[in-house]
Design an enzyme around this catalytic site. Structure first.
Site, PDB file in Angstrom:
ATOM      1  N   ASP A  64      55.136 149.656  39.035  1.00  0.00           N
ATOM      2  CA  ASP A  64      55.234 150.539  40.192  1.00  0.00           C
ATOM      3  C   ASP A  64      56.245 151.655  39.949  1.00  0.00           C
ATOM      4  O   ASP A  64      57.009 151.622  38.972  1.00  0.00           O
ATOM      5  CB  ASP A  64      55.657 149.740  41.425  1.00  0.00           C
ATOM      6  CG  ASP A  64      54.575 148.801  41.917  1.00  0.00           C
ATOM      7  OD1 ASP A  64      53.391 149.059  41.634  1.00  0.00           O
ATOM      8  OD2 ASP A  64      54.926 147.801  42.586  1.00  0.00           O
ATOM      9  N   TYR A 125      59.588 139.571  32.905  1.00  0.00           N
ATOM     10  CA  TYR A 125      60.377 140.607  33.564  1.00  0.00           C
ATOM     11  C   TYR A 125      61.826 140.160  33.700  1.00  0.00           C
ATOM     12  O   TYR A 125      62.124 138.955  33.723  1.00  0.00           O
ATOM     13  CB  TYR A 125      59.845 140.891  34.970  1.00  0.00           C
ATOM     14  CG  TYR A 125      58.591 141.736  35.039  1.00  0.00           C
ATOM     15  CD1 TYR A 125      58.655 143.114  35.255  1.00  0.00           C
ATOM     16  CD2 TYR A 125      57.333 141.155  34.907  1.00  0.00           C
ATOM     17  CE1 TYR A 125      57.513 143.884  35.324  1.00  0.00           C
ATOM     18  CE2 TYR A 125      56.171 141.928  34.978  1.00  0.00           C
ATOM     19  CZ  TYR A 125      56.275 143.289  35.194  1.00  0.00           C
ATOM     20  OH  TYR A 125      55.130 144.052  35.262  1.00  0.00           O
TER      21      TYR A 125
END
Length: 285
Positions: A64, A125
């Site tokens: 994003d 992540y």
């Protein structure tokens, strides 16, 4: 859905990284916002002198706006003759063309069956946050979130362990029509470094939209004492969005690494990942 490389083309694996601060995410936007995909495709078109043709990238994980990547992977299918002509100098030419906040580190012919998105078996992540009462080091402000309450990392880790495994993460995802929210969360752990920065490691076979940032939002609520360690698990079991779960800001999040199986297993994984998932024992309705 066939993913065979068309005759006369070669599939090229691309390893890259970027600082997401000034990008509107990975994917190209209809209104022409600056995105990582568009920037690399434009640079590729320019350095290969393919003025009328855009060679589209397929990425392991779409990030994003504001999210960073250190170990992103993509692939692109190029004409055999173009790859042969430019292969030796393409990496350096891209370095000269791309903006300084995005780098391509390697370009290699992909093994048979490779798909950057569907062949991946996990994505890892990291989310970085500090509870330093003075705030964030100015040199790290684009990569570390400031949380203005003291955080109990042990309590956060206790809560995190109740979320690991295969579950329907609907309570922590932004629902998309026709897409499953079942994922296998392989690791969720937090460590406070000597500099006081808390790094959360989040690894799963795949992620649904806003999943990592929602999980971190729930754990922060536990860490600062607003909820008990059992609360994130109860939210997961309820299966619906809880207004108390905040989607934390994107700048603390970095895609660190993407994992793939051995070459001979790539095609099978590619096929498996396209199947819509259901939990064991789940009914049809």
């Amino acid at each position: 859905m066939s993913d065979e490389v068309q005759p006369g083309f070669v599939r090229v694996r691309m390893d890259l990284s970027y600082d997401g601060s000034e990008f509107s995410g990975w994917a190209k936007q209809a209104r022409g916002q600056r995105t990582v995909q568009a920037e690399i495709e434009d640079a590729l078109r320019t350095v290969t002198r393919s003025k009328e043709t855009t060679y589209e990238l397929t990425v392991a994980g779409r990030t994003d706006a504001g999210v960073h990547a250190r170990g992103q992977v993509a692939h692109v299918d190029l004409p055999v003759e173009l790859w042969a002509e430019h292969q030796e100098k393409l990496l350096k030419r891209l370095a000269g063309r791309l903006s300084k906040d995005v780098r391509v580190w390697s370009l290699t012919e992909a093994p048979e069956g490779f798909n950057a998105r569907f062949s991946a078996i996990w994505r890892r992540y990291a989310y970085r946050v500090t509870d330093n009462p003075g705030g964030v080091d100015p040199l790290l402000r684009h990569h570390v979130l400031w949380h203005d309450w003291p955080l109990d990392v042990d309590a956060m880790n206790e809560a995190a362990q109740r979320l690991v495994g295969e579950h329907d993460f609907a309570a922590y995802c932004k629902k998309r029509e026709g897409a499953t929210t079942i994922r296998t969360l392989q690791e969720l752990s937090l460590v406070r470094g000597d500099d006081g920065i808390i790094t959360a490691t989040v690894r799963a076979d795949a992620f649904c939209h806003n999943m990592v940032r929602s999980l971190i939002g729930a754990l922060l609520f536990v860490g600062d004492g607003h909820r008990g360690p059992d609360w994130p698990g109860k939210v997961l079991a309820a299966g619906v969005r809880d207004s108390a779960v905040h989607v934390v800001r994107p700048h603390g999040l970095t895609l660190e690494e993407v994992g793939y199986p051995a070459d001979e297993l790539l095609a099978a994984r590619n096929k498996e990942a396209r199947n819509k998932r259901s939990l064991p024992g789940a009914g049809c309705c």
